[in-house]
Design a protein around this motif. Structure first.
Motif, mmCIF file in Angstrom:
data_model
loop_
_atom_site.group_PDB
_atom_site.id
_atom_site.type_symbol
_atom_site.label_atom_id
_atom_site.label_comp_id
_atom_site.label_asym_id
_atom_site.label_seq_id
_atom_site.Cartn_x
_atom_site.Cartn_y
_atom_site.Cartn_z
ATOM 1 N N GLY A 255 4.422 2.432 -5.834
ATOM 2 C CA GLY A 255 3.087 2.355 -5.248
ATOM 3 C C GLY A 255 2.913 3.331 -4.103
ATOM 4 O O GLY A 255 3.875 3.945 -3.627
ATOM 5 N N ILE A 256 1.668 3.452 -3.678
ATOM 6 C CA ILE A 256 1.300 4.417 -2.639
ATOM 7 C C ILE A 256 0.510 3.725 -1.537
ATOM 8 O O ILE A 256 -0.325 2.851 -1.820
ATOM 9 C CB ILE A 256 0.473 5.564 -3.257
ATOM 10 N N ILE A 257 0.808 4.100 -0.299
ATOM 11 C CA ILE A 257 -0.018 3.703 0.847
ATOM 12 C C ILE A 257 -0.727 4.972 1.299
ATOM 13 O O ILE A 257 -0.081 5.960 1.656
ATOM 14 C CB ILE A 257 0.837 3.130 2.001
ATOM 15 N N LEU A 258 -2.049 4.969 1.238
ATOM 16 C CA LEU A 258 -2.831 6.148 1.587
ATOM 17 C C LEU A 258 -3.443 5.934 2.965
ATOM 18 O O LEU A 258 -4.247 5.025 3.171
ATOM 19 C CB LEU A 258 -3.921 6.339 0.531
ATOM 20 N N THR A 259 -3.024 6.762 3.932
ATOM 21 C CA THR A 259 -3.456 6.582 5.323
ATOM 22 C C THR A 259 -4.492 7.629 5.729
ATOM 23 O O THR A 259 -4.727 8.610 5.016
ATOM 24 C CB THR A 259 -2.256 6.699 6.280
ATOM 25 N N LYS A 260 -5.095 7.389 6.902
ATOM 26 C CA LYS A 260 -5.996 8.349 7.562
ATOM 27 C C LYS A 260 -7.213 8.718 6.701
ATOM 28 O O LYS A 260 -7.733 9.832 6.789
ATOM 29 C CB LYS A 260 -5.235 9.620 7.987
#
Length: 313
Positions: A255-260
């Motif tokens: 999975g991916i955590i997409l920030t900003k």
């Protein structure tokens, strides 16, 4: 909709303003600029999607489906196919129902990513969210290469009200994981969240380090549910996609955590990542507080992007 969801949707909508200006205004101009659907109409739409960082593959799939729908429904007016386009974008981003299994099981979550993407902060926020779900959480400060990473994570541990196992700067990350796994078993922890070093400049070292960590976990806690989340900075657009590809070569990404996402015109990258890599975006960040990291919801994301708030409320 709960107050928390309403609040996040408002922040998400605000956070996607630059992306909306970049993609949606362009799409709207195509729909208003064409009086009928022809090849030029599709080409203009494709160009807008690709320029908005949605990616070549995703844009092609979205428009292939749109062509089919226009034919099936005998649509002649551009305006009549806009809802289909929006729905196709949502479908490119759906996260499977099993995406958050780790929250319910005894799990070990490795969080990886290059320095500066918000990796340590994301670990801290995730710890806070899991603690709020009454999960017993332990943090492992295994990013021992970056100065102050341990102190930063310790601060987040205090803020979230969870325990932390740390290593001194320069310590062997695998030894920190070994100690953390032993502590997790002894304390009957639900989720062990591990902040790991994210050095892509030397893939061989990173690969060996991750292999060593995985061997320890496999040996010491073989029954734990495993999760490998990569943190990507949404402001970097296609570079984020490339980072995900490179980390995918050294780790089995789940999975991916997409920030900003609140500071970028490149929010379309969320679509590209899932379409190109088939790795789900599981969390999205649109600010600094714990509540600004939320589970990714394709419906909510695309509604916020296209400013369709009435559908959510």
């Amino acid at each position: 909709m709960s107050e928390e969801k309403k609040g996040f949707f408002a922040r998400l909508k605000e956070g996607l303003t630059k992306t909306r200006n970049n993609i949606v205004h362009g799409i709207d101009s195509v729909f208003s600029g064409f009086s009928h659907i022809d090849e030029d109409f599709y080409e203009e739409l494709e160009e807008i999607l690709i320029m908005g960082d949605i990616g070549v593959n995703a844009a092609e799939e979205i428009l292939t489906r749109l062509r089919e729908q226009v034919k099936e429904n005998h649509i002649k007016e551009p305006a009549d196919c806009k809802d289909f386009l929006i729905q196709n974008i949502k479908e490119q981003m759906q996260v499977g129902e099993t995406a958050y299994e780790f929250e319910e099981k005894q799990s070990i979550v490795l969080v990886i990513g290059v320095n500066g993407v918000g990796k340590t902060t994301s670990v801290g926020k995730l710890a806070g969210k899991l603690k709020a779900q009454n999960r017993k959480v332990l943090l492992a400060a295994a990013d021992t290469f970056r100065a102050a990473a341990g102190e930063q994570l310790t601060e987040w541990a205090h803020r979230a009200g969870v325990d932390i196992i740390g290593g001194k700067e320069g310590a062997d990350p695998a030894s920190v994981i070994y100690d953390a796994v032993a502590a997790a078993k002894a304390r009957n922890v639900d989720v062990l969240l591990c902040d790991t070093a994210g050095r892509l400049h030397n893939k061989k070292n990173l690969m060996e380090e991750l292999k060593k960590i995985n061997r320890i976990i496999d040996k010491e806690f073989p029954d734990a549910h495993r999760e490998n989340l990569v943190v990507l900075d949404g402001t970097t657009g296609q570079n984020a996609l490339q980072q995900a590809r490179e980390f995918g070569e050294v780790a089995d990404l789940t999975g991916i955590i997409l920030t900003k996402m609140d500071g970028t015109a490149k929010g379309g990258i969320a679509v590209a990542i899932q379409s190109e890599l088939k790795i789900p975006v599981k969390y999205i960040g649109v600010g600094e507080t714990i509540d600004d990291l939320q589970k990714f919801d394709a419906e909510q994301f695309v509604n916020a992007l296209f400013d369709r708030s009435e559908e959510m409320l």
